[in-house]
Design an enzyme around this catalytic site. Structure first.
Site, PDB file in Angstrom:
ATOM      1  N   SER A   5       0.839  -1.195   0.000  1.00 50.04           N
ATOM      2  CA  SER A   5       0.000   0.000   0.000  1.00 50.04           C
ATOM      3  C   SER A   5       0.874   1.245   0.000  1.00 50.04           C
ATOM      4  O   SER A   5       1.677   1.455   0.917  1.00 50.04           O
ATOM      5  CB  SER A   5      -0.895   0.022   1.246  1.00 50.04           C
ATOM      6  OG  SER A   5      -1.473   1.307   1.383  1.00 50.04           O
ATOM      7  N   HIS A  28      -1.265  -1.299  -4.243  1.00 55.39           N
ATOM      8  CA  HIS A  28      -2.530  -0.910  -3.609  1.00 55.39           C
ATOM      9  C   HIS A  28      -2.551   0.601  -3.379  1.00 55.39           C
ATOM     10  O   HIS A  28      -1.654   1.154  -2.745  1.00 55.39           O
ATOM     11  CB  HIS A  28      -2.636  -1.670  -2.280  1.00 55.39           C
ATOM     12  CG  HIS A  28      -3.914  -1.487  -1.537  1.00 55.39           C
ATOM     13  ND1 HIS A  28      -5.032  -2.264  -1.770  1.00 55.39           N
ATOM     14  CD2 HIS A  28      -4.248  -0.636  -0.545  1.00 55.39           C
ATOM     15  CE1 HIS A  28      -5.993  -1.907  -0.942  1.00 55.39           C
ATOM     16  NE2 HIS A  28      -5.554  -0.911  -0.187  1.00 55.39           N
ATOM     17  N   ASP A  30      -4.776   3.687  -1.887  1.00 51.54           N
ATOM     18  CA  ASP A  30      -5.897   4.033  -1.006  1.00 51.54           C
ATOM     19  C   ASP A  30      -6.425   5.421  -1.344  1.00 51.54           C
ATOM     20  O   ASP A  30      -5.762   6.433  -1.083  1.00 51.54           O
ATOM     21  CB  ASP A  30      -5.433   3.998   0.453  1.00 51.54           C
ATOM     22  CG  ASP A  30      -5.153   2.584   0.935  1.00 51.54           C
ATOM     23  OD1 ASP A  30      -6.047   1.733   0.803  1.00 51.54           O
ATOM     24  OD2 ASP A  30      -4.038   2.341   1.439  1.00 51.54           O
ATOM     25  N   MET A  32      -9.020   8.170  -0.416  1.00 50.15           N
ATOM     26  CA  MET A  32      -9.882   8.576   0.709  1.00 50.15           C
ATOM     27  C   MET A  32     -10.379   9.993   0.473  1.00 50.15           C
ATOM     28  O   MET A  32      -9.610  10.864   0.037  1.00 50.15           O
ATOM     29  CB  MET A  32      -9.089   8.534   2.017  1.00 50.15           C
ATOM     30  CG  MET A  32      -8.441   7.202   2.320  1.00 50.15           C
ATOM     31  SD  MET A  32      -7.675   7.222   3.952  1.00 50.15           S
ATOM     32  CE  MET A  32      -6.762   5.652   3.894  1.00 50.15           C
ATOM     33  N   HIS A  61      -8.334   1.068  -3.933  1.00 45.74           N
ATOM     34  CA  HIS A  61      -9.233   0.843  -2.796  1.00 45.74           C
ATOM     35  C   HIS A  61      -9.914   2.173  -2.505  1.00 45.74           C
ATOM     36  O   HIS A  61      -9.318   3.071  -1.920  1.00 45.74           O
ATOM     37  CB  HIS A  61      -8.400   0.351  -1.596  1.00 45.74           C
ATOM     38  CG  HIS A  61      -9.197   0.170  -0.344  1.00 45.74           C
ATOM     39  ND1 HIS A  61      -8.602  -0.020   0.886  1.00 45.74           N
ATOM     40  CD2 HIS A  61     -10.534   0.123  -0.126  1.00 45.74           C
ATOM     41  CE1 HIS A  61      -9.539  -0.153   1.810  1.00 45.74           C
ATOM     42  NE2 HIS A  61     -10.717  -0.060   1.221  1.00 45.74           N
ATOM     43  N   MET A  63     -12.143   4.452  -0.638  1.00 47.47           N
ATOM     44  CA  MET A  63     -12.856   4.708   0.627  1.00 47.47           C
ATOM     45  C   MET A  63     -13.541   6.053   0.469  1.00 47.47           C
ATOM     46  O   MET A  63     -13.108   7.080   0.993  1.00 47.47           O
ATOM     47  CB  MET A  63     -11.843   4.699   1.787  1.00 47.47           C
ATOM     48  CG  MET A  63     -11.380   3.294   2.123  1.00 47.47           C
ATOM     49  SD  MET A  63      -9.835   3.259   3.036  1.00 47.47           S
ATOM     50  CE  MET A  63      -8.685   3.277   1.649  1.00 47.47           C
ATOM     51  N   MET A 132     -11.627  -5.771   5.418  1.00 50.44           N
ATOM     52  CA  MET A 132     -10.780  -4.834   6.175  1.00 50.44           C
ATOM     53  C   MET A 132     -10.473  -5.422   7.543  1.00 50.44           C
ATOM     54  O   MET A 132     -11.378  -5.847   8.269  1.00 50.44           O
ATOM     55  CB  MET A 132     -11.497  -3.495   6.357  1.00 50.44           C
ATOM     56  CG  MET A 132     -11.637  -2.634   5.124  1.00 50.44           C
ATOM     57  SD  MET A 132     -10.082  -2.137   4.361  1.00 50.44           S
ATOM     58  CE  MET A 132      -9.278  -1.214   5.664  1.00 50.44           C
ATOM     59  N   GLY A 140      -0.811   1.749   9.467  1.00 46.66           N
ATOM     60  CA  GLY A 140      -0.074   1.553  10.712  1.00 46.66           C
ATOM     61  C   GLY A 140      -0.908   1.150  11.912  1.00 46.66           C
ATOM     62  O   GLY A 140      -0.453   1.234  13.053  1.00 46.66           O
ATOM     63  N   ASP A 170      -6.811  -6.374   4.307  1.00 47.18           N
ATOM     64  CA  ASP A 170      -6.154  -5.058   4.310  1.00 47.18           C
ATOM     65  C   ASP A 170      -6.171  -4.476   5.712  1.00 47.18           C
ATOM     66  O   ASP A 170      -7.234  -4.215   6.270  1.00 47.18           O
ATOM     67  CB  ASP A 170      -6.913  -4.143   3.332  1.00 47.18           C
ATOM     68  CG  ASP A 170      -6.242  -2.798   3.154  1.00 47.18           C
ATOM     69  OD1 ASP A 170      -5.134  -2.592   3.688  1.00 47.18           O
ATOM     70  OD2 ASP A 170      -6.838  -1.945   2.458  1.00 47.18           O
ATOM     71  N   GLY A 172      -2.897  -3.889   8.953  1.00 55.35           N
ATOM     72  CA  GLY A 172      -2.129  -4.540  10.013  1.00 55.35           C
ATOM     73  C   GLY A 172      -1.467  -5.844   9.617  1.00 55.35           C
ATOM     74  O   GLY A 172      -1.124  -6.651  10.483  1.00 55.35           O
TER      75      GLY A 172
HETATM   76  O1  LIG Z   1      -6.912   0.902   3.424  1.00 54.17           O
HETATM   77  C1  LIG Z   1      -6.048   1.028   4.276  1.00 54.17           C
HETATM   78  C2  LIG Z   1      -6.290   1.872   5.477  1.00 54.17           C
HETATM   79  O2  LIG Z   1      -7.559   2.411   5.410  1.00 54.17           O
HETATM   80  C3  LIG Z   1      -4.816   0.240   4.105  1.00 54.17           C
HETATM   81  O3  LIG Z   1      -4.568  -0.092   2.776  1.00 54.17           O
HETATM   82  C4  LIG Z   1      -3.570   0.691   4.823  1.00 54.17           C
HETATM   83  O4  LIG Z   1      -2.773   1.517   4.032  1.00 54.17           O
HETATM   84  C5  LIG Z   1      -2.739  -0.510   5.201  1.00 54.17           C
HETATM   85  O5  LIG Z   1      -1.643  -0.081   5.919  1.00 54.17           O
HETATM   86  P1  LIG Z   1      -0.964  -1.024   7.016  1.00 54.17           P
HETATM   87  O6  LIG Z   1      -2.027  -1.354   8.039  1.00 54.17           O
HETATM   88  O7  LIG Z   1      -0.476  -2.239   6.293  1.00 54.17           O
HETATM   89  O8  LIG Z   1       0.129  -0.177   7.557  1.00 54.17           O
HETATM   90 FE   LIG Z   2      -6.442  -0.104   1.564  1.00 52.48          FE
END
Ligand SMILES: O=C(CO)[C@@H](O)[C@H](O)COP(=O)(O)O
Ligand SMILES: [Fe+2]
Length: 217
Positions: A5, A28, A30, A32, A61, A63, A132, A140, A170, A172
């Site tokens: 990501s 990936h 994101d 937003m 992705h 959001m 998710m 993070g 997706d 952690g």
């Molecule tokens: O969509 C998301 C967060 O909303 C993810 O794609 C995060 O970017 C993943 O980041 P890590 O949790 O791997 O640091």
């Molecule tokens: Fe994501």
């Protein structure tokens, strides 16, 4: 499959950051909108530039609110996958149909607190189901293991019905969490901080892929 990501990358050097994870299955991205989630990242112009800067298939992705209006242009631009949130629309199959008609794979994403059951009978409308494992909005965060029950249910339904849909997770994902996700049946792992926080991002991708493959067996 591993999808780094770029949320955890240097936004001033995105072409170089994409190059730093060459060999990844997907990149990936994101998107937003500061409405669906309390954060703002990037939009279509940046995705268009990234598409010209890397050969890695782009996994968008979204959001965002109103995916019926905003998702198809990402497909028209050339994204490989365009994934939107189930919570953001009353008609996910219509959005998926428009994404596919515009030339991309269609993905549906569900937040950690969103039930999977209402979507089990419409899985064939999608190419990817993104579960998710953190609240969407920020990189993070810590992995929420409870979501693996949904992954197991999904895996069973896909295998029983012979569906062609990938399970993506997706949030952690790192060396401490990827094995439990792989054992539950995930096909594609998004990893932001675990990849871009590493000294060798491409090496981190290879290590995560090998770890997941061993756990999947
Ligand atoms: O969509 C998301 C967060 O909303 C993810 O794609 C995060 O970017 C993943 O980041 P890590 O949790 O791997 O640091
Ligand atoms: Fe994501």
């Amino acid at each position: 499959m591993i999808a780094p990501s770029i949320l955890s990358a240097d936004f001033a050097n995105l072409a170089a950051e994409a190059d730093a994870v060459r060999g990844s299955d997907w990149l990936h991205v994101d998107v937003m909108d500061a409405h669906f989630v309390p954060n703002l990242t990037l939009g279509l112009p940046v995705v268009q530039s990234l598409l010209g800067a890397t050969d890695i298939p782009i996994d968008c992705h979204l959001m965002i609110e109103d995916p019926a209006r905003w998702a198809p242009p990402y497909a028209e631009a050339g994204a490989h996958n365009v994934t939107f949130h189930a919570e953001a629309t009353d008609d996910p199959t219509a959005v998926a149909r428009d994404i596919r008609a515009a030339g991309a794979k269609a993905g549906l994403s569900i937040k950690p607190g969103t039930a999977l059951d209402p979507y089990l009978d419409i899985l064939s409308s999608f190419d990817t189901l993104l579960v998710m494992s953190v609240e969407p909005g920020f990189g993070g965060q810590s992995f929420i293991p409870d979501v693996l029950d949904k992954v197991r249910t999904l895996r069973r339904r896909i295998d029983t019905d012979g569906l062609r849909i990938l399970v993506e997770i997706d949030g952690g994902i790192n060396a401490d969490t990827i094995e439990q996700a792989a054992e539950a049946g995930v096909d594609c792992f998004v990893a932001g901080s675990a990849v871009y926080g590493a000294d060798d991002p491409a090496g981190a991708v290879s290590a995560l892929r090998a770890q997941a493959a061993r756990a999947r067996g």
